[in-house]
Design an enzyme around this catalytic site. Structure first.
Site, PDB file in Angstrom:
ATOM      1  N   CYS B 124     -12.283  84.135 -20.394  1.00 26.94           N
ATOM      2  CA  CYS B 124     -11.463  84.585 -19.278  1.00 26.94           C
ATOM      3  C   CYS B 124     -11.304  86.111 -19.365  1.00 26.94           C
ATOM      4  O   CYS B 124     -10.906  86.629 -20.402  1.00 26.94           O
ATOM      5  CB  CYS B 124     -10.104  83.904 -19.338  1.00 26.94           C
ATOM      6  N   ASN B 187     -18.244  82.608 -16.781  1.00 22.04           N
ATOM      7  CA  ASN B 187     -16.868  82.737 -16.303  1.00 22.04           C
ATOM      8  C   ASN B 187     -16.833  83.874 -15.280  1.00 22.04           C
ATOM      9  O   ASN B 187     -17.857  84.527 -15.039  1.00 22.04           O
ATOM     10  CB  ASN B 187     -15.922  83.034 -17.465  1.00 22.04           C
TER      11      ASN B 187
END
Ligand code: FAD
Ligand code: FMN
Ligand code: FES
Lengths: 264, 300
Positions: B124, B187
């Site tokens: 993330c 991601n």
């Protein structure tokens, strides 16, 4: 584009000691009553229902009740101060039938007022129950009387209009009058009772729900409701009674910003 | 025709709901499953409840959005209650995050019996100090986290990587060294940001966040292509997939299946069944019998 437009406040109306309406210049296109905007005060961003849609003067308004940090900061603003606005979001109320009962509890009157104005303009007969705890908190009575709607104020303490809860007055009206539909926005406890009434009298209704919102774009999942998973920011905030039957959390709990359940 | 298998997990089609796009509750995961997703990944959750960042947490840009939700989640113990309510119509993957190998291992062992696989979010781009990409940008930490999880659970372990590194192959190999069973690439990209003209302020309260949506597809595709060439693990491709043709590109690049995120915002939950039917049509037109035949064709 889903990006806040920073706009100067045209006017501010002090509606009651705790509610102010903020009016912005806005090119009205397909905004409908019941939809909401995301308001950015440069520190936080929160959903607010559209309470005024004015295509003639190209204005849009939101009515804000002072409850916490964010809304306090809004109440300090002056005309010509700026806020960021993005939207409109969500599904609004459908205007249907020829005779409608509209019930708004407290700040829930914000979308109900936009609905009543638009429905009245289209020739729908609207009885509006505007409910508050006390006389000074009754919202939009005069504004709605001008539209030709039948405005029925009710206060918990009996200081103005009907004495008692909105739910009691609504049930009385439904028993005696012939409505095609009802539209409701207010505290969820109130809506839960009106939902039961709508089922009991088989009167279809549209209910506007509030859930914690982050993106308002239908992607973060913060506003999803059990058991259907629908996003209140996209599939809602207005749901018909037959949809609401599938929202098992309705009237029972909601989720906070981390997703933890909080009971009503 | 659309069936695929990845780490012994059988899926009826190759489209998977990506982590963090809805997926915070069993209800929205079940909805995605009913709407045609071949598998679902939960929103990433960690040890403790986390409110995430203050709003604004998302902003639209050309070709997608930038988000800095900040991994909001109710914590593993509350999330277990959601997992109990999963209908199990399709394979279920739990996405987890932590700040140490021990944390990852603990969370993994708390939920492994409730899901078919685990996806480790070490990627993330806007997570708190010590989480997310700060792990996935470091090959040693990556290996340690994967190892710790592999040691504590029997379920397949999928590792989700960040594109925000100099050499994604190096990190993919580090995950392989740790014992990863599969990889998810990628991601959200970035971080990126957007600044308001009137006020000269960054729009997101966190100032920056991860880019997702069609604009990142070329980057994601390249990551999949490169890693497929050099690492011998099955890949879930993700990043900007909007339609059936996009899926084909990812399969050709070397993905065995794909995850779909931001497209849910543009096309609603129906996006899964729509993509599946257009993929099926493409395969019929081209004469492909299985999805597997298409995997990695761009390398030949
Ligand atoms: C679709 C929708 C329409 C709304 N319309 C209006 C309106 O017209 N007028 C109005 O005054 N208020 C409206 N609200 C509520 C408003 O968004 C704020 O939640 C409320 O004003 C409290 O903000 P605060 O920060 O001042 O108070 P706080 O004390 O910080 O919050 C009080 C409570 O508000 C709720 N809340 C806080 N943040 C959010 C959020 N991001 N999304 C949803 N709920 C939140 C939580 O339940 C919280 O406990 C609406 C909410 C929704 C979801
Ligand atoms: C709002 C939002 C929240 C996300 N949350 C997570 C998360 O919790 N864990 C994770 O591994 N990825 C998360 N992602 C990244 C997506 O899973 C995906 O990798 C990325 O968005 C690229 O795919 P897309 O372009 O199809 O959206 C999130 C993405 C978005 C848009
Ligand atoms: S607020 Fe993000 S999905 Fe509704």
């Amino acid at each position: 584009m889903n990006f806040p437009q920073v706009i100067k406040i045209n006017r501010i109306i002090e509606e009651t000691p705790t509610v102010k309406t903020f009016i912005f210049p806005w090119e009205v296109t397909d905004e409908t009553p019941g939809q909401f905007l995301m308001l950015w005060n440069f520190a936080d961003e929160k959903p607010m229902s559209i309470s005024i849609i004015d295509p003639v003067n190209d204005e849009i308004g939101v009515s804000v009740k002072m409850v916490g940090t964010f809304t306090k900061s809004l109440h300090k603003l002056q005309e010509n101060d700026k806020l960021g606005l993005r939207g409109p979001y969500g599904n609004g109320f459908e205007i249907a039938g020829s005779r409608v009962l509209a019930v708004g509890g407290g700040i829930g009157m914000a979308p109900i007022s936009a609905f009543t104005e638009e429905a009245s303009r289209r020739g729908v007969e609207v009885d509006v129950v505007t409910a508050a705890t006390t006389k000074g908190e009754i919202l939009f009575q005069e504004r709605l009387e001008i539209t030709g709607a039948n405005v029925l104020p009710t206060t918990d303490d009996g200081s103005h209009g009907f004495c008692g809860f909105a739910t009691e007055l609504a049930e009385k009206l439904i028993k005696n009058e012939d409505y095609d539909m009802m539209v409701v926005c207010g505290p969820e406890i109130m809506m839960k009772k009106l939902f039961a009434i709508s089922n009991r009298y088989q009167l279809p209704g549209q209910f506007s729900l509030e859930r914690y919102m982050k993106c308002a774009l239908g992607i973060c999942g913060q506003c999803c409701v059990d058991d259907v998973g629908w996003r209140i920011c996209v599939e809602g905030p207005v749901l018909w009674t037959d949809q609401l039957k599938m929202v098992t959390e309705f009237g029972n709990y909601r989720r906070d910003s981390s997703g933890i359940k909080k009971t009503f | 025709m659309l069936e695929v298998e990845i780490c012994d997990i059988k899926m009826k089609n190759p489209t998977v709901l990506a982590a963090g796009v809805l997926g915070s509750t069993a209800a929205s995961l079940n909805w995605a499953a009913r709407s045609g997703a071949g598998a679902v990944v939960t929103k990433s959750f960690g040890m403790e409840p986390n409110k995430g960042y203050p709003n604004p947490t998302t902003v639209e840009v050309e070709g997608g959005i930038i988000n800095a939700i900040g991994l909001s989640n109710p914590g593993v113990e509350n999330f277990r209650k959601e997992l109990e309510k999963l209908e199990g119509k399709v394979p279920q993957i739990a996405s987890i995050y932590g700040s140490t190998p021990e944390e990852f291992a603990h969370i993994a062992s708390r939920v492994e019996n409730m899901v078919d696989a685990l996806e480790l979010n070490i990627s993330c781009p806007h997570a708190m100090e010590g989480c997310g990409a700060s792990i996935g940008q470091n090959p040693d930490l990556t290996t340690q986290v994967v190892k710790a999880v592999k040691k504590s659970v029997k379920s397949p372990v999928i590792v989700k990587l960040t594109p925000n590194v100099t050499d994604i192959v190096e990190i993919a190999q580090a995950a392989e060294d740790g014992g990863a069973d599969a990889l998810t690439l990628i991601n959200s990209l970035g971080p990126g940001m957007r600044i308001d003209l009137e006020t000269a302020r960054p729009v997101l309260s966190n100032r920056f966040g991860g880019m997702s949506g069609p604009a990142i597809k070329p980057v994601a595709l390249h990551c999949v292509y490169q890693v497929h060439q050099r690492v011998n693990l099955p890949i879930m491709g993700v990043g900007g997939i909007m339609n059936g043709n996009d899926v084909v590109e990812f399969l050709y690049a070397g993905a065995s299946c794909v995850q779909i995120g931001t497209a849910v915002m543009y096309r609603g939950m129906e996006v899964f069944s729509r993509i599946n039917s257009s993929l099926q049509k493409f395969m019929t037109d081209k004469g492909y019998q299985t999805v597997e035949e298409m995997v990695g064709l761009a390398h030949e």
